[in-house]
Design a protein around this motif. Structure first.
Motif, PDB file in Angstrom:
ATOM      1  N   THR A 130       0.852  -1.191   0.000  1.00 40.85           N
ATOM      2  CA  THR A 130       0.000   0.000   0.000  1.00 40.85           C
ATOM      3  C   THR A 130       0.885   1.238   0.000  1.00 40.85           C
ATOM      4  O   THR A 130       2.085   1.161   0.268  1.00 40.85           O
ATOM      5  CB  THR A 130      -0.896   0.040   1.253  1.00 40.85           C
ATOM      6  OG1 THR A 130      -0.067   0.199   2.403  1.00 40.85           O
ATOM      7  CG2 THR A 130      -1.718  -1.236   1.393  1.00 40.85           C
ATOM      8  N   ASP A 131       0.280   2.391  -0.261  1.00 41.41           N
ATOM      9  CA  ASP A 131       1.044   3.643  -0.220  1.00 41.41           C
ATOM     10  C   ASP A 131       1.605   3.888   1.170  1.00 41.41           C
ATOM     11  O   ASP A 131       2.750   4.325   1.331  1.00 41.41           O
ATOM     12  CB  ASP A 131       0.155   4.814  -0.638  1.00 41.41           C
ATOM     13  CG  ASP A 131      -0.180   4.781  -2.120  1.00 41.41           C
ATOM     14  OD1 ASP A 131      -1.174   5.423  -2.508  1.00 41.41           O
ATOM     15  OD2 ASP A 131       0.565   4.116  -2.863  1.00 41.41           O
ATOM     16  N   ASP A 132       0.785   3.610   2.208  1.00 41.68           N
ATOM     17  CA  ASP A 132       1.251   3.814   3.587  1.00 41.68           C
ATOM     18  C   ASP A 132       2.403   2.884   3.928  1.00 41.68           C
ATOM     19  O   ASP A 132       3.389   3.286   4.557  1.00 41.68           O
ATOM     20  CB  ASP A 132       0.099   3.590   4.569  1.00 41.68           C
ATOM     21  CG  ASP A 132      -0.803   4.812   4.686  1.00 41.68           C
ATOM     22  OD1 ASP A 132      -1.895   4.679   5.249  1.00 41.68           O
ATOM     23  OD2 ASP A 132      -0.402   5.897   4.220  1.00 41.68           O
ATOM     24  N   PHE A 155       6.915  -1.714  -7.791  1.00 37.97           N
ATOM     25  CA  PHE A 155       5.828  -1.696  -6.806  1.00 37.97           C
ATOM     26  C   PHE A 155       4.480  -1.833  -7.512  1.00 37.97           C
ATOM     27  O   PHE A 155       4.222  -1.168  -8.521  1.00 37.97           O
ATOM     28  CB  PHE A 155       5.840  -0.392  -5.993  1.00 37.97           C
ATOM     29  CG  PHE A 155       6.974  -0.301  -5.017  1.00 37.97           C
ATOM     30  CD1 PHE A 155       8.135   0.387  -5.326  1.00 37.97           C
ATOM     31  CD2 PHE A 155       6.877  -0.919  -3.780  1.00 37.97           C
ATOM     32  CE1 PHE A 155       9.186   0.461  -4.419  1.00 37.97           C
ATOM     33  CE2 PHE A 155       7.911  -0.837  -2.863  1.00 37.97           C
ATOM     34  CZ  PHE A 155       9.073  -0.149  -3.187  1.00 37.97           C
ATOM     35  N   ILE A 156       3.626  -2.700  -6.990  1.00 41.98           N
ATOM     36  CA  ILE A 156       2.270  -2.849  -7.522  1.00 41.98           C
ATOM     37  C   ILE A 156       1.266  -2.675  -6.387  1.00 41.98           C
ATOM     38  O   ILE A 156       1.593  -2.859  -5.211  1.00 41.98           O
ATOM     39  CB  ILE A 156       2.064  -4.215  -8.227  1.00 41.98           C
ATOM     40  CG1 ILE A 156       2.287  -5.366  -7.226  1.00 41.98           C
ATOM     41  CG2 ILE A 156       2.979  -4.348  -9.428  1.00 41.98           C
ATOM     42  CD1 ILE A 156       2.017  -6.737  -7.845  1.00 41.98           C
ATOM     43  N   LYS A 157       0.033  -2.332  -6.742  1.00 38.75           N
ATOM     44  CA  LYS A 157      -1.003  -2.036  -5.755  1.00 38.75           C
ATOM     45  C   LYS A 157      -1.402  -3.287  -4.981  1.00 38.75           C
ATOM     46  O   LYS A 157      -1.591  -4.354  -5.544  1.00 38.75           O
ATOM     47  CB  LYS A 157      -2.228  -1.434  -6.442  1.00 38.75           C
ATOM     48  CG  LYS A 157      -3.289  -0.937  -5.481  1.00 38.75           C
ATOM     49  CD  LYS A 157      -4.434  -0.276  -6.239  1.00 38.75           C
ATOM     50  CE  LYS A 157      -5.495   0.236  -5.266  1.00 38.75           C
ATOM     51  NZ  LYS A 157      -6.624   0.880  -5.982  1.00 38.75           N
ATOM     52  N   HIS A 158      -1.572  -3.101  -3.676  1.00 41.20           N
ATOM     53  CA  HIS A 158      -1.923  -4.222  -2.794  1.00 41.20           C
ATOM     54  C   HIS A 158      -3.385  -4.632  -3.009  1.00 41.20           C
ATOM     55  O   HIS A 158      -4.283  -3.792  -3.035  1.00 41.20           O
ATOM     56  CB  HIS A 158      -1.730  -3.815  -1.328  1.00 41.20           C
ATOM     57  CG  HIS A 158      -1.235  -4.925  -0.461  1.00 41.20           C
ATOM     58  ND1 HIS A 158      -1.843  -6.146  -0.407  1.00 41.20           N
ATOM     59  CD2 HIS A 158      -0.170  -4.990   0.398  1.00 41.20           C
ATOM     60  CE1 HIS A 158      -1.200  -6.919   0.448  1.00 41.20           C
ATOM     61  NE2 HIS A 158      -0.156  -6.240   0.947  1.00 41.20           N
ATOM     62  N   THR A 159      -3.597  -5.922  -3.139  1.00 40.85           N
ATOM     63  CA  THR A 159      -4.972  -6.458  -3.254  1.00 40.85           C
ATOM     64  C   THR A 159      -5.468  -7.000  -1.922  1.00 40.85           C
ATOM     65  O   THR A 159      -6.646  -7.335  -1.789  1.00 40.85           O
ATOM     66  CB  THR A 159      -5.020  -7.600  -4.284  1.00 40.85           C
ATOM     67  OG1 THR A 159      -4.185  -8.676  -3.829  1.00 40.85           O
ATOM     68  CG2 THR A 159      -4.563  -7.120  -5.645  1.00 40.85           C
TER      69      THR A 159
END
Length: 862
Positions: A130-132, A155-159
């Motif tokens: 995640t961004d955080d 980096f890829i977006k967390h699912t």
């Protein structure tokens, strides 16, 4: 059946009113329900919040909700957040951490890829985060420490789906050590974790935080919420299985199994107590390190004081002790202590336990010194004074300093100021000043030192000595006296506990400064106690008082008082119902009247409770507001004085410079003119510099007490006002002995300026031609007396008792704020431990008779 039905109604009404009295606050979670928030669930379910007067709403998390933003904007009162809160603070959000639940972050990177064995293997790999998570300095520092650049990572977006890691859709994911490892073990899948603390980056996480506004304006609520939350966490960690059951049944939006919740609880407990035995510990140097790491990485947008991110106190820091003092305490570490009994919420016994603000104050002294205190039990203040005088006690926890007591005791600086009020019956009119109670009988505790001062100030009142507040109240109720003088908050407790037909009719302008007293022969003990008292700052003392005045006061009024009122109303109602049945219709009219009066009583009590609560809250904020207003008003006056003082020398400088320029242009400039003009400019510049030195005593007041000359102090006041006084043709006649005192010189300058300004205004209003101000500074035995009088005709007798009241002024609102003399009174009595009084004086000077106001300032023990 009717009786049962009515009883149920009474109980329901009581519970409803009690519930309404609780203060509503909200907590914003940072993620979906899980053991990560167990302590807050427990505090709510076990009634820990409610017991401290709080009705807590736990606000669930959803994507798009940012807890720091919610708290900063006032949409939530408290929030949970990670180390990235420091970035939010640096970006301008006024948030403050109350404690850190996890001493090391639970955030890790985890992989099932057997080819990834070290951080260097992350290069060109997919990391789902995640961004955080990716913003956390612990993760960034761990990666950077191995010289891996972020540009080399994908980096890829967390699912938030563990299957994406298992199915190779990503090589690495960010996760909590308390959750994802359990899921992988349950599926029999091997994994490797990269934990920042293994690389030397053990950062805090899961801060409980609030806003600066909450701390400044609702401190008691903040303290209560923190206390109840930590209690909730202590229970949750001591009863992990029970807590897991609660979350599984009531707080389980993620449908986590009980087994997983227990695993999470055990892992989080390790992080909470890592390298500490103190739950929620937060250290300034560790927070500074987190800030420094963010700063090194260029993520801090502007320089920020990391200390302001923490609500930090020195409570647990011990004071320095010399070898002699350590040896003294090694031989004797337990001391007998006398107290003032029965003055709730300051000092009282409950079930043989010493409680109140003073009890909590001495817990801090115990932490700072390592001493133990044995509180002697008695129920009369006079007995305690006699015990102390006769060496039965080593320490008196709270005592006023008097000449008599100084013969056998040493006193620390004052640490608490207690206001006094007048208690009367409800039908007694409110009183503007005690001076209006001529020939009235007023009770006062004869053992209180303040009784002597009150009697001297109001000689026309017939004061009756009593031994306790209870005796005073009893005499008022039995019409033996017209009123009774006692402590403000103790009076409030007593009135509401008894539901008596009494009220507060006046707040006296005399109060009591309490100190710790130590037997004179125990010099080492006094030095230790005195140092501990000096080490406790005013903010902590104010916080302790607020915590007792608000939370404990609310508990008393919300439950006991209402229960008694409703119980009495119910008994009366039931009795007359029975009477109605026996006597048929004979009592119908009487029942109606009782019902009407009961409703009126409930309505009056409800309005009175609301009014008292509002007044108490208003009084807590008043002093701080008055100080700010006084400072702003005085700064305005100072700027006006600067303008007056600088106008003439600036004119000289301007004209001189213009003359030089003009003569130069006309080629008429000679050496003599140039030298004389430059000398004149230099003199004027020197005058301006001296003026700045004079004014700095106002704008930059000293925080520490210093020894200074009273004559020099008064001269600085005159320098500030000299132009105004000269313009008004006011003569100052001085009779000054060479005297020095220890105190705050800049604040005393402020007092002198206020008194002189008031005299100047009085001259203008009275249109006096010959204007004189007399100053006497004299040393009389063990006290120093300052007298300032004028010949402006004096102060109207109808208002002279009010001039030290806040906001009282006879000037037009555009000219006066009504807080100058009030703040002068506060400075002399509270800051410099003296007295200030005013009266009208008739006197003769150079064969002429005059009348004017006489201000007398007295300092003792110098």
């Amino acid at each position: 059946m009717r009786l049962i039905f009515i009883s149920i109604l009474i109980i329901i009404s009581f519970e409803t009113l009690s519930a309404k009295a609780l203060k509503k606050v909200s907590l914003q979670l940072s993620w979906f329900d899980q053991f990560q928030f167990a302590g807050y669930y427990i505090a709510k379910e076990k009634g820990y919040y409610e017991n401290l007067g709080l009705d807590v709403e736990i606000k669930p998390f959803n994507f798009g909700i940012h807890a720091p933003k919610e708290v900063d904007e006032g949409k939530a009162d408290f929030g949970i957040g990670r180390e990235t809160l420091i970035l939010d603070r640096a970006k301008g959000k006024k948030i403050v951490a109350l404690y850190s639940l996890f001493q090391s972050t639970p955030l890790i990177l985890i992989t099932t890829n057997k080819n990834i064995n070290k951080v260097e293997d992350f290069v060109n790999k997919k990391i789902m985060t995640t961004d955080d998570d990716s913003s956390e300095v612990s993760i960034k520092a761990m990666i950077s420490s191995k010289k891996v650049k972020f540009e080399q990572l994908h980096f890829i977006k967390h699912t938030h789906n563990i299957n994406d890691l298992i199915n190779k859709k990503t090589d690495i994911i960010s996760a909590y050590i308390s959750k994802s490892p359990f899921d992988l073990v349950e599926r029999g899948i091997q994994y490797k974790i990269f934990d920042p603390k293994d690389y030397g980056f053990d950062m805090y996480s899961d801060f409980l935080f609030t806003s600066e506004d909450m701390i400044n304006n609702h401190f008691a609520t903040v303290a209560a919420f923190k206390k109840a939350s930590l209690k909730g966490w202590e229970y949750a960690y001591s009863h992990i299985e029970e807590t897991a059951n609660l979350i599984s049944k009531k707080y389980n939006s993620q449908h986590i199994t009980k087994k997983a919740l227990i695993f999470e609880g055990e892992e989080l407990k390790k992080l909470s107590y890592q390298d500490t035995k103190i739950l929620g510990e937060i250290k300034e140097d560790k927070v500074q390190r987190i800030y420094d790491l963010y700063n090194v990485m260029g993520l801090i947008p502007k320089k920020t004081d990391a200390k302001k991110f923490i609500y930090y106190t020195n409570d647990n820091k011990k004071i320095f002790l010399s070898k002699e003092e350590i040896s003294y305490l090694n031989k004797n570490n337990k001391f007998k202590m006398c107290i003032i009994p029965n003055i709730k919420p300051y000092s009282y016994f409950e079930k043989n336990e010493f409680k109140g603000f003073i009890a909590d104050y001495f817990k801090i002294i115990k932490e700072k010194t390592g001493m133990e205190f044995e509180v002697i039990k008695d129920d009369k203040f006079k007995n305690y004074v006699d015990l102390f005088k006769n060496k039965k006690c080593d320490i008196f926890a709270s005592l006023e300093k008097t000449k008599e007591r100084e013969k056998y005791a040493n006193f620390t600086k004052p640490y608490v100021n207690i206001p006094f009020v007048l208690i009367t019956k409800q039908n007694f009119p409110f009183v503007d000043s005690l001076s209006t109670l001529k020939n009235k009988k007023i009770g006062i505790n004869a053992s209180y030192n303040i009784s002597k001062r009150v009697k001297e100030k109001y000689p026309d009142i017939q004061f009756i000595g009593v031994e306790s507040l209870d005796e005073g109240i009893k005499k008022v109720l039995n019409n033996k006296i017209d009123g009774h003088v006692d402590l403000l908050y103790t009076t409030l407790y007593r009135l509401y506990d008894d539901n008596s037909n009494l009220k507060i009719s006046n707040k006296l302008d005399i109060d009591s400064n309490l100190r710790v007293a130590v037997r004179k022969e125990n010099k080492i003990l006094f030095e230790i106690i005195s140092r501990a008292v000096n080490d406790i700052d005013d903010a902590k003392i104010e916080a302790l008082i607020k915590s007792w005045v608000t939370i404990e006061y609310k508990k008393s009024t919300d439950f006991t008082y209402l229960w008694i009122t409703l119980f009495i109303a119910g008994v009366i109602f039931l009795a007359f119902m029975y009477r109605h049945k026996v006597l048929s219709g004979m009592n119908k009219s009487l029942n109606d009247k009782v019902k009407q009066k009961t409703e009126e009583l409930l309505k009056i009590n409800s309005e009175l409770e609301k009014r008292i609560n509002e007044e108490v809250e208003k009084n807590l904020k008043k002093d701080h507001l008055l100080q700010r207003q006084s400072k702003l008003a005085s700064m305005g006056e100072m700027l006006e004085n600067i303008a007056h003082q600088w106008r003439q020398p600036l004119s000289v400088i301007t004209m001189g410079a213009s003359g030089i320029k003009l003569k130069k242009e006309l080629e008429l400039l000679d050496d003599a003119f140039l030298t004389d003009t430059l000398e004149s400019i230099l003199k004027s510049s020197s005058y301006l510099s001296q003026t700045i030195d004079d004014f700095k005593y106002f704008f930059k007041p000293s925080k520490d007490k210093d020894k200074f000359s009273l004559e020099s102090c008064f001269e600085k006041s005159l320098n500030v006002l000299s132009l105004k006084l000269n313009n008004e043709k006011i003569t100052i006649i001085k009779n000054i002995e060479k005297v020095e005192i220890v105190g705050y010189e800049s604040e005393l300058v402020h007092v002198f300026i206020n008194i002189l300004n008031n005299a100047k205004d009085a001259f203008c209003e009275a249109k006096v031609n010959k204007r004189i101000i007399f100053l006497d500074i004299l040393k009389e035995k063990s006290k120093i007396v300052i007298k300032i009088k004028d010949n402006a005709g004096g102060i109207n007798s109808s208002i002279i008792d009010k001039i030290f009241d806040p906001y009282f002024t006879t000037k037009h609102k555009s000219q006066g704020t009504g807080i100058g003399l009030y703040m002068s009174h506060q400075i002399i009595t509270k800051h410099m431990d003296g007295q200030i009084e005013v009266l009208n004086s008739k006197y003769e000077y150079e064969n002429e008779k005059y009348k004017g106001a006489l201000f007398t300032i007295t300092f003792y023990g110098e």
